[in-house]
Scaffold this motif. Structure first.
Motif, PDB file in Angstrom:
ATOM      1  N   LEU A 183       0.832  -1.208   0.011  1.00  0.00           N
ATOM      2  CA  LEU A 183      -0.245   0.110   0.011  1.00  0.00           C
ATOM      3  C   LEU A 183       0.972   1.350  -0.071  1.00  0.00           C
ATOM      4  N   ALA A 184       1.825   1.112   1.037  1.00  0.00           N
ATOM      5  CA  ALA A 184       2.909   2.329   0.789  1.00  0.00           C
ATOM      6  C   ALA A 184       3.483   2.521  -0.459  1.00  0.00           C
ATOM      7  N   ALA A 185       4.074   1.617  -0.992  1.00  0.00           N
ATOM      8  CA  ALA A 185       4.506   1.665  -2.206  1.00  0.00           C
ATOM      9  C   ALA A 185       3.691   2.007  -3.077  1.00  0.00           C
ATOM     10  N   SER A 186       2.512   1.855  -3.200  1.00  0.00           N
ATOM     11  CA  SER A 186       1.514   2.298  -4.272  1.00  0.00           C
ATOM     12  C   SER A 186       1.112   3.774  -4.069  1.00  0.00           C
ATOM     13  N   LEU A 187       0.991   4.114  -2.757  1.00  0.00           N
ATOM     14  CA  LEU A 187       0.909   5.508  -2.701  1.00  0.00           C
ATOM     15  C   LEU A 187       2.184   6.474  -2.713  1.00  0.00           C
ATOM     16  N   MET A 188       3.360   6.059  -2.571  1.00  0.00           N
ATOM     17  CA  MET A 188       4.376   6.769  -3.370  1.00  0.00           C
ATOM     18  C   MET A 188       4.499   7.100  -4.616  1.00  0.00           C
ATOM     19  N   GLU A 189       3.942   5.928  -5.350  1.00  0.00           N
ATOM     20  CA  GLU A 189       4.102   6.006  -6.986  1.00  0.00           C
ATOM     21  C   GLU A 189       3.225   7.063  -7.383  1.00  0.00           C
ATOM     22  N   ALA A 190       1.873   6.955  -6.524  1.00  0.00           N
ATOM     23  CA  ALA A 190       1.047   7.929  -7.061  1.00  0.00           C
ATOM     24  C   ALA A 190       1.196   9.297  -6.923  1.00  0.00           C
TER      25      ALA A 190
END
Ligand code: SAH
Length: 344
Positions: free
Chosen positions: A337-344
């Protein structure tokens, strides 16, 4: 430091007394090198002419004085020198615990003993697939013979003793630890009776490491401060079942698939609760590792398709593994989840 160099067709000069250099010679030959020998610094024992400029000098530390001049010449002319340990004294047996089946769980002492071996008698539960990378010794499978008959214990002991008396360094490589349901004590006694020097190198036992492979700690603060390791090779007596169920803590069973039903029913009769967690861990550290988790009352049907080798674990520690697993899964989910938020 370890370097990997292709020695195929390369001229390698192995220096050192014959008995000390014999395993180094086998290793370099196995690596495809063209091996030349120099067994004394004065040149006696030279096997034919030496190469003008060998690719490598493998210097076996045989304890003899006088090698310095040769090594100095190599240094001056830029010929690389690989220091090689001497083979150990001849004619002894080393019982080696091979761990649960992966070379990664061999001890440093086990690796050294294998390297120093002339013959290895191995079992199927030891990490035997990795042996060609670990030793130049002759490899003898005593777990199974052609025709799939097991070599008898008496025959194994005779093979080991005869080979050591003939001057070989014998390694008897066993699964797990030699002294945990491994008949190690009998093999030591056979060597002692024959006057053959023998030593034992402990191994990582499957009783602890296979539950660990499934995330199960055999002890856990506040959950279990006792663990008992039993053999399921033969059914336990009523008396043993009563003692076991009264002990508390964790019960670890090796060789228990054949008597699983008898054990589960017996522990229930002896008063153990039906919802006691239980796990069957098959093929720990090997391809196809599988964990089946159920309860004492349901394990017989849940584990119907399970086969050896497997370790059974009975006790509340099985729940610790489940809790840790869901915690690990939650952490992984959070990271995703954290990784996808960073990408967004
Ligand atoms: N000396 C060994 C045990 C020998 S008895 C040790 O200390 O580990 C053989 C039993 O060990 C098998 O029936 C099985 O119960 C267990 N075992 C050994 N290796 C195993 C593995 N990789 N996975 C699951 N069980 C294993």
């Amino acid at each position: 430091m370890q370097l990997t160099i292709d020695l195929t067709g390369r001229e390698v000069l192995v220096t050192g007394a014959d008995h000390a250099a014999r395993q180094a010679v086998r290793r370099y030959e196995a690596a495809g090198a063209i091996v030349f020998r120099l067994s004394t610094p004065r040149g006696a024992g030279m096997d034919g002419p030496l190469p003008e400029r060998p690719f490598l000098v493998a210097a076996v530390d045989d304890g003899q004085p006088g090698w310095e001049a040769l090594l100095g010449r190599c240094q001056a002319t830029g010929i690389p020198v690989a220091a090689e340990p001497a083979s150990g004294p001849e004619g002894h047996v080393t019982l080696v615990g091979g761990g649960p089946g992966t070379a990664e769980l061999l001890t440093v002492a086990a690796v050294a003993a294998l390297r120093d071996a002339d013959v290895v008698f191995y079992d199927r539960l030891a990490p035997y697939q990795d042996l060609p990378d670990l030793t130049s010794a002759e490899l003898v499978d005593v777990g199974k013979k052609p025709g799939h008959h097991k070599v008898s214990q008496a025959d194994i002991e005779k093979l080991m003793v005869d080979s050591a008396l003939a001057g070989n360094n014998v390694v008897r490589l066993k699964g797990g630890d030699p002294y945990v349901f491994g008949r190690g004590g009998e093999e030591v006694a056979a060597c002692v009776a024959a006057g053959v020097p023998v030593r034992v190198i402990s191994g990582v036992t499957s009783a602890i490491s296979v539950p660990a492979a499934a995330g199960i700690p055999v002890t856990h603060r506040g959950v279990s401060h006792i663990f008992t390791v039993v053999s399921g090779h033969a059914p336990l007596t009523e008396n043993e079942l009563t003692h076991l169920s009264g002990l508390g803590g964790t019960i670890v069973v090796l060789m228990g698939i054949g008597t699983l039903h008898h054990l589960a029913a017996g522990l229930r009769r002896a008063g153990m609760r039906a919802d006691m967690p239980m796990a069957v861990v098959e093929r720990g550290y090997r391809p196809g590792q599988r964990t089946t988790i159920a309860e004492l009352g349901t394990i017989t049907s849940a584990a119907a398709g399970c086969s050896n080798p497997a370790v059974l674990v009975i006790g509340d520690v099985v729940r610790v593994a489940e809790a840790n697993r869901s915690c690990a899964e939650a952490t992984a989910e959070f990271d995703r989840l954290a990784a996808s938020l960073m990408e967004a």
